[in-house]
Every structure is written in C-alpha cells, then in structure tokens.
Write a protein that holds these residues in place. Structure first.
Motif, PDB file in Angstrom:
ATOM      1  N   ARG A 108       3.509   1.228  -9.501  1.00  0.00           N
ATOM      2  CA  ARG A 108       2.147   1.602  -9.871  1.00  0.00           C
ATOM      3  C   ARG A 108       1.517   0.552 -10.782  1.00  0.00           C
ATOM      4  O   ARG A 108       0.393   0.088 -10.544  1.00  0.00           O
ATOM      5  CB  ARG A 108       2.159   2.962 -10.583  1.00  0.00           C
ATOM      6  N   ASP A 109       2.240   0.139 -11.814  1.00  0.00           N
ATOM      7  CA  ASP A 109       1.697  -0.830 -12.766  1.00  0.00           C
ATOM      8  C   ASP A 109       1.534  -2.208 -12.122  1.00  0.00           C
ATOM      9  O   ASP A 109       0.569  -2.928 -12.419  1.00  0.00           O
ATOM     10  CB  ASP A 109       2.597  -0.929 -13.996  1.00  0.00           C
ATOM     11  N   PHE A 110       2.469  -2.566 -11.259  1.00  0.00           N
ATOM     12  CA  PHE A 110       2.352  -3.862 -10.581  1.00  0.00           C
ATOM     13  C   PHE A 110       1.117  -3.895  -9.694  1.00  0.00           C
ATOM     14  O   PHE A 110       0.370  -4.891  -9.677  1.00  0.00           O
ATOM     15  CB  PHE A 110       3.611  -4.130  -9.752  1.00  0.00           C
ATOM     16  N   LEU A 111       0.868  -2.827  -8.960  1.00  0.00           N
ATOM     17  CA  LEU A 111      -0.277  -2.811  -8.055  1.00  0.00           C
ATOM     18  C   LEU A 111      -1.598  -2.717  -8.819  1.00  0.00           C
ATOM     19  O   LEU A 111      -2.629  -3.206  -8.337  1.00  0.00           O
ATOM     20  CB  LEU A 111      -0.146  -1.656  -7.067  1.00  0.00           C
ATOM     21  N   ALA A 112      -1.577  -2.124 -10.008  1.00  0.00           N
ATOM     22  CA  ALA A 112      -2.781  -2.134 -10.847  1.00  0.00           C
ATOM     23  C   ALA A 112      -3.090  -3.561 -11.287  1.00  0.00           C
ATOM     24  O   ALA A 112      -4.256  -3.998 -11.289  1.00  0.00           O
ATOM     25  CB  ALA A 112      -2.583  -1.219 -12.050  1.00  0.00           C
ATOM     26  N   MET A 113      -2.065  -4.313 -11.675  1.00  0.00           N
ATOM     27  CA  MET A 113      -2.247  -5.710 -12.039  1.00  0.00           C
ATOM     28  C   MET A 113      -2.761  -6.509 -10.840  1.00  0.00           C
ATOM     29  O   MET A 113      -3.665  -7.347 -10.966  1.00  0.00           O
ATOM     30  CB  MET A 113      -0.904  -6.295 -12.516  1.00  0.00           C
ATOM     31  N   THR A 114      -2.173  -6.241  -9.669  1.00  0.00           N
ATOM     32  CA  THR A 114      -2.611  -6.906  -8.440  1.00  0.00           C
ATOM     33  C   THR A 114      -4.095  -6.687  -8.196  1.00  0.00           C
ATOM     34  O   THR A 114      -4.840  -7.634  -7.883  1.00  0.00           O
ATOM     35  CB  THR A 114      -1.796  -6.369  -7.244  1.00  0.00           C
TER      36      THR A 114
ATOM     37  N   ALA B   9       2.194 -11.094  -8.833  1.00  0.00           N
ATOM     38  CA  ALA B   9       0.996 -10.285  -8.589  1.00  0.00           C
ATOM     39  C   ALA B   9      -0.141 -11.125  -8.017  1.00  0.00           C
ATOM     40  O   ALA B   9      -0.996 -10.603  -7.287  1.00  0.00           O
ATOM     41  CB  ALA B   9       0.555  -9.598  -9.879  1.00  0.00           C
ATOM     42  N   VAL B  10      -0.184 -12.406  -8.339  1.00  0.00           N
ATOM     43  CA  VAL B  10      -1.190 -13.292  -7.744  1.00  0.00           C
ATOM     44  C   VAL B  10      -0.991 -13.362  -6.228  1.00  0.00           C
ATOM     45  O   VAL B  10      -1.957 -13.314  -5.457  1.00  0.00           O
ATOM     46  CB  VAL B  10      -1.128 -14.697  -8.371  1.00  0.00           C
ATOM     47  N   TYR B  11       0.259 -13.481  -5.798  1.00  0.00           N
ATOM     48  CA  TYR B  11       0.557 -13.456  -4.357  1.00  0.00           C
ATOM     49  C   TYR B  11       0.057 -12.157  -3.732  1.00  0.00           C
ATOM     50  O   TYR B  11      -0.639 -12.169  -2.709  1.00  0.00           O
ATOM     51  CB  TYR B  11       2.061 -13.631  -4.132  1.00  0.00           C
TER      52      TYR B  11
ATOM     53  N   LYS C  83      -9.530 -12.558 -17.955  1.00  0.00           N
ATOM     54  CA  LYS C  83     -10.617 -12.065 -17.096  1.00  0.00           C
ATOM     55  C   LYS C  83     -10.248 -10.729 -16.462  1.00  0.00           C
ATOM     56  O   LYS C  83     -11.120  -9.875 -16.210  1.00  0.00           O
ATOM     57  CB  LYS C  83     -10.928 -13.087 -16.001  1.00  0.00           C
ATOM     58  N   ALA C  84      -8.946 -10.536 -16.192  1.00  0.00           N
ATOM     59  CA  ALA C  84      -8.511  -9.326 -15.491  1.00  0.00           C
ATOM     60  C   ALA C  84      -8.537  -8.081 -16.363  1.00  0.00           C
ATOM     61  O   ALA C  84      -8.594  -6.963 -15.833  1.00  0.00           O
ATOM     62  CB  ALA C  84      -7.100  -9.541 -14.936  1.00  0.00           C
ATOM     63  N   GLN C  85      -8.494  -8.266 -17.675  1.00  0.00           N
ATOM     64  CA  GLN C  85      -8.372  -7.112 -18.566  1.00  0.00           C
ATOM     65  C   GLN C  85      -9.501  -6.098 -18.391  1.00  0.00           C
ATOM     66  O   GLN C  85      -9.299  -4.889 -18.537  1.00  0.00           O
ATOM     67  CB  GLN C  85      -8.298  -7.585 -20.018  1.00  0.00           C
ATOM     68  N   ALA C  86     -10.687  -6.584 -18.096  1.00  0.00           N
ATOM     69  CA  ALA C  86     -11.838  -5.685 -17.984  1.00  0.00           C
ATOM     70  C   ALA C  86     -12.062  -5.182 -16.558  1.00  0.00           C
ATOM     71  O   ALA C  86     -13.025  -4.445 -16.303  1.00  0.00           O
ATOM     72  CB  ALA C  86     -13.095  -6.411 -18.465  1.00  0.00           C
ATOM     73  N   GLN C  87     -11.181  -5.556 -15.638  1.00  0.00           N
ATOM     74  CA  GLN C  87     -11.388  -5.198 -14.240  1.00  0.00           C
ATOM     75  C   GLN C  87     -10.738  -3.850 -13.894  1.00  0.00           C
ATOM     76  O   GLN C  87      -9.780  -3.421 -14.542  1.00  0.00           O
ATOM     77  CB  GLN C  87     -10.818  -6.290 -13.329  1.00  0.00           C
ATOM     78  N   PRO C  88     -11.231  -3.189 -12.845  1.00  0.00           N
ATOM     79  CA  PRO C  88     -10.656  -1.903 -12.423  1.00  0.00           C
ATOM     80  C   PRO C  88      -9.227  -2.051 -11.924  1.00  0.00           C
ATOM     81  O   PRO C  88      -8.809  -3.134 -11.491  1.00  0.00           O
ATOM     82  CB  PRO C  88     -11.597  -1.464 -11.288  1.00  0.00           C
ATOM     83  N   ASP C  89      -8.499  -0.941 -11.946  1.00  0.00           N
ATOM     84  CA  ASP C  89      -7.109  -0.931 -11.494  1.00  0.00           C
ATOM     85  C   ASP C  89      -6.980  -0.714  -9.997  1.00  0.00           C
ATOM     86  O   ASP C  89      -5.852  -0.582  -9.481  1.00  0.00           O
ATOM     87  CB  ASP C  89      -6.323   0.165 -12.217  1.00  0.00           C
ATOM     88  N   SER C  90      -8.086  -0.643  -9.289  1.00  0.00           N
ATOM     89  CA  SER C  90      -8.049  -0.495  -7.837  1.00  0.00           C
ATOM     90  C   SER C  90      -9.020  -1.488  -7.218  1.00  0.00           C
ATOM     91  O   SER C  90      -9.991  -1.912  -7.853  1.00  0.00           O
ATOM     92  CB  SER C  90      -8.407   0.927  -7.415  1.00  0.00           C
ATOM     93  N   PHE C  91      -8.728  -1.849  -5.968  1.00  0.00           N
ATOM     94  CA  PHE C  91      -9.541  -2.850  -5.273  1.00  0.00           C
ATOM     95  C   PHE C  91      -9.584  -2.466  -3.802  1.00  0.00           C
ATOM     96  O   PHE C  91      -8.563  -2.073  -3.225  1.00  0.00           O
ATOM     97  CB  PHE C  91      -8.899  -4.243  -5.436  1.00  0.00           C
TER      98      PHE C  91
ATOM     99  N   GLY D 172       0.789  -1.231   0.000  1.00  0.00           N
ATOM    100  CA  GLY D 172       0.000   0.000   0.000  1.00  0.00           C
ATOM    101  C   GLY D 172       0.813   1.268   0.000  1.00  0.00           C
ATOM    102  O   GLY D 172       0.378   2.290  -0.544  1.00  0.00           O
ATOM    103  N   THR D 173       2.001   1.224   0.589  1.00  0.00           N
ATOM    104  CA  THR D 173       2.847   2.424   0.641  1.00  0.00           C
ATOM    105  C   THR D 173       3.375   2.817  -0.738  1.00  0.00           C
ATOM    106  O   THR D 173       3.900   3.925  -0.901  1.00  0.00           O
ATOM    107  CB  THR D 173       4.037   2.189   1.582  1.00  0.00           C
ATOM    108  N   HIS D 174       3.241   1.923  -1.721  1.00  0.00           N
ATOM    109  CA  HIS D 174       3.764   2.208  -3.062  1.00  0.00           C
ATOM    110  C   HIS D 174       2.671   2.632  -4.045  1.00  0.00           C
ATOM    111  O   HIS D 174       2.942   2.783  -5.242  1.00  0.00           O
ATOM    112  CB  HIS D 174       4.475   0.970  -3.614  1.00  0.00           C
ATOM    113  N   GLN D 175       1.438   2.807  -3.554  1.00  0.00           N
ATOM    114  CA  GLN D 175       0.355   3.210  -4.445  1.00  0.00           C
ATOM    115  C   GLN D 175       0.720   4.519  -5.148  1.00  0.00           C
ATOM    116  O   GLN D 175       1.122   5.496  -4.525  1.00  0.00           O
ATOM    117  CB  GLN D 175      -0.946   3.413  -3.640  1.00  0.00           C
ATOM    118  N   GLY D 176       0.595   4.514  -6.466  1.00  0.00           N
ATOM    119  CA  GLY D 176       0.880   5.715  -7.242  1.00  0.00           C
ATOM    120  C   GLY D 176       2.349   5.952  -7.526  1.00  0.00           C
ATOM    121  O   GLY D 176       2.696   6.934  -8.195  1.00  0.00           O
ATOM    122  N   SER D 177       3.230   5.052  -7.062  1.00  0.00           N
ATOM    123  CA  SER D 177       4.661   5.251  -7.259  1.00  0.00           C
ATOM    124  C   SER D 177       5.096   4.779  -8.645  1.00  0.00           C
ATOM    125  O   SER D 177       4.788   3.663  -9.057  1.00  0.00           O
ATOM    126  CB  SER D 177       5.451   4.483  -6.193  1.00  0.00           C
TER     127      SER D 177
END
Length: 503
Positions: free
Chosen positions: A32-38, A68-70, A139-147, A11-16
């Motif tokens: 940022r991109d990794f956490l969007a995938m997560t 990212a699955v982890y 399945k993930a392609q259509a999902q939001p980048d935040s959770f 969480g501390t890396h959100q937006g980094s």
C-alpha cells in the motif's frame, strides 16, 4: 486491461498491507505504501509535462524510491531507461541524446556534472538520492496518493535497455509490456514463486536481472524482498535466515563460499538459489552443494530477451548447462546460413517467444540483421543441445565479455587504448576469472620505436569508462595474431592467456 503491466504487477496490490520491501535498517514498506509513493511520483512526472511514450532516464542509486520511479513510469505510460551508476559523462551523453529522454534523474552529487549534458540534449534534470531525499521527493510530498493509470497496450514500450555493439555504438533494446509481463508470468510458475517467498535482493536495479527478473517475479507472486543496497557478503549471510530465495551472479556465490560464516545452517531456510548473467564455474557448483546441500539453478537470459532457458526447479540441474527453453520460448541451434544443425552440433543460438524484444531504437538495419522475419533473434551466442535437451553455451560469435554479470564490449575499451600516444593497435579479450566469471585483459601493440606508457593508458581508461570495464591486465606484444583477411584472431589470444588471471 487498461495497462497490462501495471494492472497485473502493481494494481492487484492496491490497498494491501502485506510486506513488500524489508529494509536493512529494520524498516518495512507495505505494498500500500509503495504504491502511494508510486502514484505521487507519477503525478510529478505528469506535472513536468511527460506523456505516454516519453523516455525517462535514470542514473540513480538503489533505494525503495528508485524502484518506485520504475513503477511510476509503468503507471504513467513512460518508457523507463535505467543506466548503470558507473557510467561516465561521455557514455551518459550518448544514452540521453540517442534515447531522446525528456527527463533525467540523478543524485544531487551528480547534478552539477549532468545538468549541461541534459540541457544539451533537451532534457530536464531532477534529483533522487539513495537516502530517499531529492528534488522529485520534495515535489511528490504535496501530490495525491492515487493516480489514474495511463492506458497502454501489450505492444507498447515499457523500457529501453542499452546494450553495446562490437562497433562501440550502444543499441537501445526496446522492451514492450508483453516482453516483461510474459517473462515474469513464466518464471513465477517455473520457479514456483508464491506470496510466501521472501527474496534476498542484493542485485543492482539498472540491469535486467535485478529489475525485470527479480522484482517483477516478486511483484507478480505477491511476495516480499529483503532490499539491500548492494551485495555485502556479511549482510547477505545475516539476512539469509529470513529469506527463502536469492538471485545472483556467480560472484555472489564465490564470495559466500569464501566466508566461513556461510554454513549449511545459514542456508537451511532457503528453497532456491538462482545464478545468471555470467557462466558459473563447475567448481563453484560443486563447492556450493557440498557446503549447503543446495544445487544452484543456472539460467540463460539477455538484455534483449529477459530469460530464455532455465534448469528445472524439479529435476536434474546439470552443471555447465543452462537447462531447457522456458515454456513459450523456442530455442534453435543454426549454422551460418540459418539452417538447423544436427543435435549435439555447435552453432549459433536463436530464440523466439513473447519475451523477445521489439528491436533496436532507431537502428532498423541492426534490427533487421539480428531479428529474422520469422521472429527468431540471433543471440550472438554459440551453443549445443545434448541428447536430453539440455542447452550448453560454449562461446560467443561476438566479442562480448561478461564480467561479474555486466556486459563489456571490447571495442569501447580498444578505442580508448588506440587513441593513446605510442599505440599502434590493441585487442581486448575476456579470460576465465574465478570470482567474476570473466576478467578483462588488454593486449597493446606499440608503434614502431615507441614505448607506450601503460600507467597513462590505465589512467585514461579510468577517466573515460565505467570501472567494470577496466582491464585487469595490460600486456604489450609486438603484433597481434591475424588471419589471411587481416582479422585479429582473438580466439588465439584467449587460449594463450586463459590462465593469466588465475596466477
């Protein structure tokens, strides 16, 4: 915190836009991109009906998506169950059934084989490939980048890691958020990691070392990882110029030393080499120092505890020792009755601290046998502490073999051998191996008048067990050495065959 492990590590890396994963093809994945995938993966798991506390089992190859699955499991409150990619169908069936996994991930190439196993265990099956494709990616392609991160407490389970017992029945070690987070926080400080570090990551991520030590440390420090799919000595030498640190097993270092291109100049940019998961030979320590000027830092950890001890970052790193207890971790050496032994005396190693696991999944008797009421865990390792406080591991009171960083329990192999035609009994031992730390040797006793087919035994082992468990030697003896109680004296066998893999 709503979710201590996710909030602190991720969480501390959100937006980094800072670099997180440096890939072999030259690509870079930012935090940022990794956490969007997560987040997208977390949505996929939530949409599949998984809720906090559910188990998600994966037997997938190393990739940014696999990592990212982890992270998605942590964010969604799921219990992450990574499985060695070498496990065979019979092994996987046990893990999936025993864990009660709700979802199993595997590559497309294994889906047809694993689908009936998952179905028989009541689990759904989806796919993820090492090239970033697969069912969950689609399945993930259509999902939001935040959770919306699922709230969890420090005592909630974050992961299962299976570790076999000498009976052959694997045990699911339950690791909590606090177990993982406290250990990462300790190691970042003890090994002086920072956001300037670039870790050369060539370890598998189905194992404590590559996942919960290497990855969590870098996440907490805010550094980057050169994320290699596997250990390839040429690639490691090539990438080392842009790294500052590396974590590995003894095999990594022996193979580097066998490579003329690995020179002092290649290692000049590095500040730290860490080794663990198996004991390192003194000659490897010495040769590495002579080649590079670096002293490898050896440490001691377990599936059930993550890291327990470490040689100091600043101070003497003693060859043959695993150093001192980490801050917050207690280590004691005891006799068979659980009483402390005198300094320098060999006894069983017990550890206590926030890193020690919660117990074995659905095995209360085994948990009670290995976790004392006072919180100390009986590691099964034998050791001593010298006059300066350095800890030495001298053996194991279990039959565990550690080869190339992987735990191997002889009973699993013995059960396969004993089931073969013409075999009366067998004994599997670990003996010194310059590359892997220990190698596997199997002693076979024929039934009276029989001549077991060693080639057929080898084929059976290969078909039923992961490759790292395969014996490197099969030896036929008329009988096994036993004590007056009829117990096989494996210490005698280890002594008799200690040099068999060095010739």
């Amino acid at each position: 915190m709503a979710n201590p492990l996710y909030d602190t590590l991720f969480g501390t890396h959100q937006g980094s836009d800072a670099d997180f994963l440096l890939l072999p093809d030259g690509g870079v994945l930012s935090y940022r991109d990794f956490l969007a995938m997560t987040a997208r993966f977390a949505h996929v798991f939530s949409n599949a009906g998984l809720v906090a506390g559910d188990r998600l089992a994966v037997q997938i190859d190393k990739s940014p998506e696999a990592l990212a699955v982890y992270a998605a499991c942590v964010q969604a409150g799921l219990v992450f169950l990574p499985l060695n990619t070498a496990y065979k169908e019979a092994e996987l069936a046990y893990f999936i059934e025993n864990s009660g996994a709700r979802l199993v991930l595997c590559p497309d190439a294994r889906a047809q084989t694993l689908a009936p196993i998952a179905a028989a265990c009541g689990a759904a099956l989806d796919t993820l490939n090492d090239d970033g494709t697969g069912g969950i990616v689609d399945k993930a392609q259509a999902q939001p980048d935040s959770f919306d991160t699922v709230a969890r407490s420090s005592d909630d389970l974050a992961a299962f890691l299976y570790t076999s017992g000498t009976t052959g029945r694997s045990k699911g070690a339950m690791l909590t958020q606090e177990n993982l987070l406290s250990n990462a926080q300790t190691l970042v400080e003890y090994w002086q990691f920072s956001d300037r570090d670039v870790l050369l990551h060539a370890l598998p991520i189905f194992h404590t070392h590559g996942l919960f030590v290497a990855t969590n440390v870098i996440l907490l420090a805010g550094g980057a990882m050169i994320f290699l799919p596997k250990f390839d000595v040429g690639q490691v030498v090539h990438e080392m110029a842009r790294a500052t640190s590396m974590m590995g097993v003894p095999t990594f270092y022996t193979r580097l030393l066998d490579t003329p291109e690995f020179t002092r100049e290649v290692a000049a940019h590095m500040r730290l080499f860490v080794s663990g998961s198996a004991p390192m030979l003194a000659e490897t320590h010495t040769a590495f120092f002579e080649r590079t000027g670096h002293r490898i830092l050896e440490r001691y950890g377990m599936t059930e505890t993550n890291m327990n001890t470490s040689n100091p970052y600043e101070g003497e790193r003693r060859v043959g020792s695993v150093g001192f207890p980490l801050p917050g971790v207690e280590v004691r050496i005891t006799d068979a009755d659980g009483a402390d032994v005198d300094q320098g005396t060999i006894g069983q190693i017990e550890v206590r601290g926030p890193n020690v696991f919660k117990g074995y999944w659905q095995m209360p008797e085994k948990t009670a046998a290995e976790l004392r009421d006072n919180g100390f865990f009986l590691t099964g390792d034998l050791g001593r502490i010298d006059e300066d406080g350095y800890i030495y591991i001298v053996g194991r009171d279990k039959d565990l073999i550690i080869s190339g960083g992987y735990n191997i329990y002889p009973k699993e192999i013995e059960m396969v051998i004993d089931d073969q035609p013409g075999v009366q009994e067998s004994a599997v031992i670990g003996v010194p191996h310059a590359d892997f730390g220990e190698g596997v040797v199997a002693i076979v006793v024929p039934k009276r008048g029989a001549s077991p087919d060693l080639d057929e035994i080898t084929r059976s082992i290969k078909s039923e067990l992961a490759r790292f468990k395969h014996p490197q030697k099969l030896i036929v003896l008329p009988e096994l050495p036993k004590n007056t109680m009829g117990k096989v004296q494996k210490n005698v066998l280890r002594e008799d065959y200690k040099d068999i893999l060095s010739v």
